[in-house]
Write a protein that holds these residues in place. Structure first.
Motif, mmCIF file in Angstrom:
data_model
loop_
_atom_site.group_PDB
_atom_site.id
_atom_site.type_symbol
_atom_site.label_atom_id
_atom_site.label_comp_id
_atom_site.label_asym_id
_atom_site.label_seq_id
_atom_site.Cartn_x
_atom_site.Cartn_y
_atom_site.Cartn_z
ATOM 1 N N VAL A 32 74.212 118.582 -3.797
ATOM 2 C CA VAL A 32 75.388 118.935 -3.010
ATOM 3 C C VAL A 32 76.667 118.520 -3.736
ATOM 4 O O VAL A 32 77.701 119.200 -3.654
ATOM 5 C CB VAL A 32 75.319 118.297 -1.603
ATOM 6 N N TRP A 78 74.921 118.917 3.234
ATOM 7 C CA TRP A 78 75.340 120.252 2.819
ATOM 8 C C TRP A 78 76.441 120.818 3.708
ATOM 9 O O TRP A 78 77.249 121.631 3.259
ATOM 10 C CB TRP A 78 74.137 121.200 2.808
ATOM 11 N N ARG A 131 71.018 124.251 3.465
ATOM 12 C CA ARG A 131 71.560 124.528 2.137
ATOM 13 C C ARG A 131 71.806 126.021 1.887
ATOM 14 O O ARG A 131 72.877 126.378 1.380
ATOM 15 C CB ARG A 131 70.635 123.953 1.070
#
Length: 581
Positions: free
Chosen positions: A11, A114, A374
């Motif tokens: 991330v 995320w 994600r």
């Protein structure tokens, strides 16, 4: 943070990409841009003011009080006059620092998940920040405030978590922001809002809030005492209709499209955005409403508080714009991104708090980021990056000021070809320096800091810069007034040590060029007198022409030699507009 020796989390890598791509695009366009409009006025007066001139730093500049910006202009102009890359370098550094600090704030508030990638990318890719900061005069207002806001929030989150002296840094960064732009008054509002959204009672931090009140009160007193020029200017109406029109434009034409990386219709007049088609604006507003509703469904009361904070700052922006510029510019002001750009940071933070639950400050370590969200986060971020790239590529040319760049290049080429060049100071095209700057809307403000240029000096050969910045030799004047014939046969007016006044056949008002045809057997120093305003000149031996700019209301011109010598015969005198070859 990225721990040395440890591979960054996926991330974090995604955040670096989301920050670097728009930064590179912005930096490429910024370093290929040019000064224009206020840039020339600010840098010219920075060079002409004394070192650390408080009068220059604390001037009332069209209703702005920005000693920090003028100090920065003073330092950079002293180092490298009219060097746009040098002027933009601090802006780019502050932009990068603000992005890094925002990421740190999001990580501290929510953990390394995320979900924070989306509001972060919203901030880094917004054309509300990337486009108007291509204009240097605005960039040195906004970039320091963004740095101050993110740094103050970072310090405040550290203070809430760890206590200590971080509160001092929060206040110090607020004062720093106020030195550049009055919209830094929103920093304490953001600090208070983030405190509430983190679930911390403001009652526990009354001392800090009290210090903010004192700082803002002191700033307001100084601002009102030192600035008056922007309130109530112009003759346009301020009605419910005009304010509603302004609000609609700020929201539908500028804010919402700008947060999405648009609008994609290109630049409008001046610094404005061209409005997107109605269908596009309606769709974007529907998406914005959907985000608000979905945020409330996800975040509940916390989301409501976040949207209220965003609405309050937006309403304050509308109110400030209506009070200071609406009468002068009209509702078209709402299409200018400079008046809502500060909302980008607020929108990013409120979006994060609406959809994400803050992590407790006492959590011993960050959890491993869940990969479930994600794909969605990456898809949204990629969409924002792509949208911003398209929008920025279409909007940026409007503020790169290509005409100014060409004007400066041609002016430099002219002085290189003729180092003895003397220029008559004329106005320049409005897209370089607009006529509303009055006395500052002249070529000397644009190219006066280029080494070698001399303006408005008495000379036998004078030129002016045309609309392209190229020097054109003045060959005569289009006469609007002439000197009456002199009494001395074969001489006209014989000028000696006594002042000789030459009456004109018509009174003259304004700024014009005086042409003097004269001859003398012996050169000497003298003066040209316009109702007590005396300009030293040098009369060369032989038959010559002298040009001299002259300004005011007058119906005669005086001449005098400074020492005993052969008389100067004034054969012909004309006042008028310059004629070029």
């Amino acid at each position: 943070m990225v721990v040395p020796g440890k591979r960054p989390a996926p991330v974090t890598i995604a955040a670096i990409v989301a920050g670097v791509i728009p930064f590179v695009l912005h930096g490429w366009a910024a370093l290929r841009g040019s000064l224009a409009q206020d840039d020339f006025v600010i840098t010219y007066h920075a060079a002409k003011s004394g070192p650390f001139d408080l009068g220059y730093f604390f001037q009332d500049y069209h209703g702005h009080l920005a000693p920090g910006g003028f100090l920065l202009a003073d330092l950079l102009t002293a180092w490298a006059p009219l060097n746009f890359a040098v002027l933009m370098a601090p802006v780019l550094v502050m932009q990068a620092a603000a992005s890094a600090l925002l990421w740190s704030v999001l990580v501290r508030c929510f953990g390394r998940r995320w979900g924070i990638l989306v509001p972060f990318t919203l901030f880094t890719t917004s054309t509300l920040l990337l486009v108007p900061t291509l204009w240097w005069a605005y960039a040195i207002q906004l970039a320091p405030v963004l740095l101050a806001a993110t740094a103050a929030l970072h310090a405040h989150v550290r203070y809430l978590a760890d206590g200590g002296r971080w509160a001092i840094a929060t206040v110090a960064w607020t004062v720093f922001g106020l030195a550049f732009y009055e919209k830094a008054v929103f920093i304490p509002v953001l600090v208070a809002g983030i405190t509430v959204l983190l679930g911390v009672s403001l009652r526990r931090h009354l001392v800090l809030m009290g210090v903010f009140v004192v700082v803002l009160a002191g700033y307001a007193a100084a601002f009102l005492a030192l600035t008056t020029s922007q309130v109530g200017q112009g003759g346009g109406p301020v009605t419910v209709g005009t304010v509603a029109d302004l609000t609609g434009r700020m929201l539908g034409d500028t804010l919402v499209p700008g947060l999405a990386g648009g609008p994609w219709s290109g630049p409008g007049p001046g610094a404005t955005f061209a409005a997107s088609p109605v269908v596009v604006r309606v769709l974007l507003l529907l998406v914005a409403v959907a985000v608000l509703v979905l945020g409330i469904r996800v975040g509940g009361v916390r989301a409501r508080k976040a949207w209220v904070l965003l609405a309050l700052v937006f309403a304050a922006d509308v109110g400030l714009s209506a009070a200071t510029r609406l009468t002068e510019v009209g509702p078209e002001l709402g299409s200018d991104p400079r008046y809502v750009a500060d909302l980008t940071l607020v929108a990013a933070l409120c979006l994060a708090f609406a959809f994400l639950e803050p992590k407790p400050f006492d959590r011993p370590s960050e959890p491993v980021p869940s990969t479930a969200k994600r794909p969605l986060a990456l898809a949204l971020c990629l969409a924002l990056i792509a949208s911003s790239a398209v929008g920025f590529s279409r909007l940026a040319p409007g503020l790169r000021f290509e005409h100014s760049r060409e004007f400066l290049a041609n002016a430099r080429a002219s002085i290189d070809r003729d180092p003895d060049l003397v220029l008559y100071d004329t106005t320049v095209p409005n897209d370089i320096l607009h006529g509303w700057f009055g006395e500052n809307a002249r070529a000397s403000r644009v190219v006066g800091l280029i080494p070698g240029f001399r303006f408005d000096q008495p000379t036998g050969r004078i030129s002016l810069l045309d609309d392209s910045g190229t020097a054109k030799t003045i060959t005569g004047v289009e006469s609007i007034s002439r000197g009456l014939p002199g009494p001395v046969t074969g001489c006209g007016y014989a000028v000696g040590e006594q002042l000789v006044r030459v009456p004109l056949d018509a009174p003259v008002l304004g700024r014009h060029l005086l042409r003097i045809d004269y001859f003398t057997s012996d050169g000497g120093e003298g003066v040209v007198d316009r109702d007590g305003t005396r300009v030293p000149v040098w009369f060369q031996p032989g038959l010559h022409t002298m040009y001299l700019p002259i300004e005011g209301l007058f119906d005669k011109v005086g001449f005098q030699l400074s020492a005993k010598g052969a008389p100067v015969c004034l054969a012909k005198i004309d006042v008028g507009r310059p004629l070029t070859q």
